[in-house]
Design an enzyme around this catalytic site. Sequence first.
Site, PDB file in Angstrom:
ATOM      1  N   PRO A   1      40.377-121.228 -75.399  1.00 36.67           N
ATOM      2  CG  PRO A   1      40.172-120.083 -77.420  1.00 36.67           C
ATOM      3  CD  PRO A   1      40.718-119.942 -76.033  1.00 36.67           C
TER       4      PRO A   1
ATOM      5  CD  GLU B   1      45.128-114.142 -83.445  1.00 35.93           C
ATOM      6  OE1 GLU B   1      44.708-115.156 -84.022  1.00 35.93           O
ATOM      7  OE2 GLU B   1      44.486-113.073 -83.384  1.00 35.93           O
TER       8      GLU B   1
ATOM      9  NE  ARG C   1      27.475-122.760 -56.956  1.00 32.94           N
ATOM     10  CZ  ARG C   1      26.531-123.658 -56.738  1.00 32.94           C
ATOM     11  NH1 ARG C   1      26.788-124.929 -56.998  1.00 32.94           N
ATOM     12  NH2 ARG C   1      25.359-123.307 -56.270  1.00 32.94           N
TER      13      ARG C   1
ATOM     14  CG  ASP D   1      23.963-126.851 -57.602  1.00 28.74           C
ATOM     15  OD1 ASP D   1      22.830-126.442 -57.316  1.00 28.74           O
ATOM     16  OD2 ASP D   1      25.010-126.334 -57.176  1.00 28.74           O
TER      17      ASP D   1
END
Length: 248
Positions: free
Chosen positions: A89, A116, A154, A169
């Site tokens: 993150p 963690e 893809r 897309d």
Amino acid sequence: MRFDVLTLFPEMFTGFLQSSIIKRAHEKGLIATNLINFREYATDKHRTVDDTPYGGGGGMVLKPEPLFAAVDDILAQVDERPPVILMSPQGVPFTQAKAEELARHSHLVLLCGHYEGYDERIRQHLVTDEISIGDYVLTGGELPAMVLMDSVSRLISGVLGNESSAVDDSFSSGLLEYPQYTRPPEFRGMKVPDVLLSGHHARIEQWRREQSLLRTWQRRPDLLRTAALTEEDRAFLRELERKYSHEQ
């Protein structure tokens, strides 16, 4: 494309790798995936991969030794060092542009953490990239790794049945994709736009471009700041602004 995925839970990838387009890409030899349980690289009798953090605090931190050893083993088998990507993150946001950049490589190594966090030496001295799929926290890096693998795969030639699909897309052009319709031409009183039934390709392309601009303007106006826009696009957007301001 070869994916080496370092994970403590390789079984999480079973359904993902054995379904749909990703499964067919493997069967065609367009993609190869090697799932590596890096617990096997722990050297103590308990196969320990994590420990408590120095300085105290909650949770457990992944130790550097098993991950370094696993990556060293991978690198010993190849001539050119591939990107070693930490799913985190704290990483840079994953975008279509980043997927296109990664798709130009023939080999990616993905590190999926748990607990963690990671020993900081993994970040500083082992990985080449840190990537985040969003501003939220998951229990591990496996789901983000699958997102990255799907998005990159893809873009590889031959993976999609229709090579133009990836080009059209959302985000590929910097804009959101235009609305799509299929048969029947009318359903419960809801009709397909006449232009799409006209067979006039130039008008259809213009409609699609304008709808893409409209949808982006309505839902993700931030994308317009970096999208490649023509003068015709800008004129259309100015007209949208003028019309909207008059309706207020």
